[in-house]
Motif scaffolding. Sequence first.
Motif, short mmCIF file in Angstrom:
data_model
loop_
_atom_site.label_atom_id
_atom_site.label_comp_id
_atom_site.label_asym_id
_atom_site.label_seq_id
_atom_site.Cartn_x
_atom_site.Cartn_y
_atom_site.Cartn_z
N GLY A 57 0.81 -1.22 0.00
CA GLY A 57 0.00 0.00 0.00
C GLY A 57 0.84 1.26 0.00
N ASP A 58 2.00 1.21 0.66
CA ASP A 58 2.90 2.37 0.69
C ASP A 58 3.42 2.68 -0.70
OD1 ASP A 58 2.72 2.67 3.49
OD2 ASP A 58 4.26 1.15 3.79
N VAL A 59 3.61 1.63 -1.51
CA VAL A 59 4.06 1.82 -2.89
C VAL A 59 2.90 2.31 -3.75
CG1 VAL A 59 4.93 0.63 -4.94
CG2 VAL A 59 5.85 0.05 -2.67
N LEU A 60 1.76 1.66 -3.64
CA LEU A 60 0.62 1.98 -4.49
C LEU A 60 0.16 3.42 -4.37
CD1 LEU A 60 -1.50 -1.28 -4.14
CD2 LEU A 60 0.05 -0.63 -6.01
N GLU A 61 0.25 4.01 -3.18
CA GLU A 61 -0.21 5.40 -3.01
C GLU A 61 0.68 6.40 -3.73
OE1 GLU A 61 1.61 6.65 1.35
OE2 GLU A 61 -0.37 5.75 1.24
N LEU A 62 1.89 6.00 -4.12
CA LEU A 62 2.80 6.89 -4.85
C LEU A 62 2.65 6.79 -6.36
CD1 LEU A 62 6.00 6.32 -2.71
CD2 LEU A 62 4.68 8.44 -2.84
N LEU A 63 1.93 5.79 -6.84
CA LEU A 63 1.87 5.51 -8.27
C LEU A 63 0.86 6.39 -9.01
CD1 LEU A 63 2.05 1.61 -8.34
CD2 LEU A 63 3.91 3.28 -8.57
N ALA A 64 1.22 6.73 -10.25
CA ALA A 64 0.32 7.49 -11.12
C ALA A 64 -0.68 6.56 -11.82
CB ALA A 64 1.12 8.26 -12.16
N GLY A 65 -0.39 5.29 -11.84
CA GLY A 65 -1.24 4.29 -12.49
C GLY A 65 -0.77 2.91 -12.10
N PRO A 66 -1.41 1.89 -12.63
CA PRO A 66 -1.02 0.53 -12.26
C PRO A 66 0.38 0.19 -12.80
CG PRO A 66 -2.69 0.48 -13.97
CD PRO A 66 -2.54 1.90 -13.56
N PRO A 67 1.12 -0.65 -12.07
CA PRO A 67 2.42 -1.08 -12.58
C PRO A 67 2.27 -1.86 -13.88
CG PRO A 67 2.11 -1.72 -10.27
CD PRO A 67 0.80 -1.21 -10.78
N GLU A 68 3.27 -1.76 -14.73
CA GLU A 68 3.32 -2.54 -15.97
C GLU A 68 4.25 -3.72 -15.73
OE1 GLU A 68 4.42 -0.02 -19.29
OE2 GLU A 68 3.43 1.67 -18.31
N LEU A 69 3.76 -4.94 -16.00
CA LEU A 69 4.53 -6.15 -15.73
C LEU A 69 4.96 -6.83 -17.02
CD1 LEU A 69 2.21 -7.73 -13.00
CD2 LEU A 69 4.18 -6.25 -12.64
N VAL A 70 6.18 -7.31 -17.03
CA VAL A 70 6.67 -8.16 -18.10
C VAL A 70 7.15 -9.44 -17.43
CG1 VAL A 70 8.38 -8.45 -19.94
CG2 VAL A 70 7.41 -6.18 -19.48
N ASP A 71 6.45 -10.56 -17.66
CA ASP A 71 6.83 -11.84 -17.07
C ASP A 71 7.89 -12.51 -17.91
OD1 ASP A 71 5.08 -11.79 -14.81
OD2 ASP A 71 3.41 -12.26 -16.13
N LEU A 72 8.85 -13.14 -17.24
CA LEU A 72 10.02 -13.74 -17.89
C LEU A 72 10.29 -15.13 -17.35
CD1 LEU A 72 12.28 -10.63 -17.32
CD2 LEU A 72 11.18 -11.23 -19.49
N THR A 73 11.07 -15.89 -18.08
CA THR A 73 11.59 -17.16 -17.61
C THR A 73 13.11 -17.03 -17.55
OG1 THR A 73 9.77 -18.38 -18.61
CG2 THR A 73 11.74 -19.64 -18.05
N PRO A 74 13.69 -16.82 -16.36
CA PRO A 74 15.14 -16.67 -16.25
C PRO A 74 15.86 -17.95 -16.71
CG PRO A 74 14.05 -15.92 -14.26
CD PRO A 74 13.02 -16.64 -15.07
N LEU A 75 16.92 -17.76 -17.46
CA LEU A 75 17.71 -18.88 -17.96
C LEU A 75 19.03 -19.02 -17.22
CD1 LEU A 75 17.09 -18.38 -21.76
CD2 LEU A 75 15.89 -19.93 -20.20
N GLY A 76 19.50 -17.95 -16.56
CA GLY A 76 20.76 -17.99 -15.82
C GLY A 76 21.59 -16.77 -16.15
N GLY A 77 22.78 -16.71 -15.59
CA GLY A 77 23.68 -15.61 -15.84
C GLY A 77 24.39 -15.19 -14.58
N ALA A 78 25.27 -14.22 -14.71
CA ALA A 78 26.04 -13.72 -13.58
C ALA A 78 25.11 -13.15 -12.51
CB ALA A 78 27.02 -12.65 -14.04
N GLY A 79 25.35 -13.51 -11.28
CA GLY A 79 24.56 -12.97 -10.18
C GLY A 79 23.39 -13.83 -9.75
N LEU A 80 23.03 -14.84 -10.53
CA LEU A 80 21.93 -15.72 -10.15
C LEU A 80 22.49 -17.07 -9.70
CD1 LEU A 80 19.20 -15.20 -12.88
CD2 LEU A 80 19.26 -14.32 -10.56
N PRO A 81 21.90 -17.63 -8.64
CA PRO A 81 22.33 -18.98 -8.25
C PRO A 81 22.01 -19.97 -9.36
CG PRO A 81 20.62 -18.14 -6.76
CD PRO A 81 20.85 -17.11 -7.81
N SER A 82 22.87 -20.97 -9.51
CA SER A 82 22.60 -21.96 -10.56
C SER A 82 21.76 -23.11 -10.05
CB SER A 82 23.90 -22.48 -11.14
OG SER A 82 24.80 -22.84 -10.14
#
Length: 107
Positions: free
Chosen positions: A82-107
């Motif tokens: 709720g603390d986040v939502l009260e600051l927003l001008a509109g709804p968040p835009e979401l892009v869903d992904l399937t992570p494949l790996g890379g630097a910084g992510l546990p394998s």
Amino acid sequence: MTARSGRVGRYVRMEAQPGQGEALATTLLRVADGLRGAAGCELYLINASADEPDVVWVTEVWADEEASDRALSGELGEVGIGDVLELLAGPPELVDLTPLGGAGLPS
């Protein structure tokens, strides 16, 4: 390409009310602090847009959808969604992904 079973990722674009970009980023950084050690949270990164001062991007990687739902539906340390939502001008835009790996992510 093979993804780690069940892992989910998301880019979330949030636009703050005019002039509230810094407040939104600060609030989201507190959300990120509240997620440290949350079961299944592999990455929760807050990014300021380089050319839109009221836009903040969140990069998320979760072990699975249930971990994301569980963590983001509750209170996040001192900060609730709720603390986040009260600051927003509109709804968040979401892009869903399937992570494949890379630097910084546990394998």
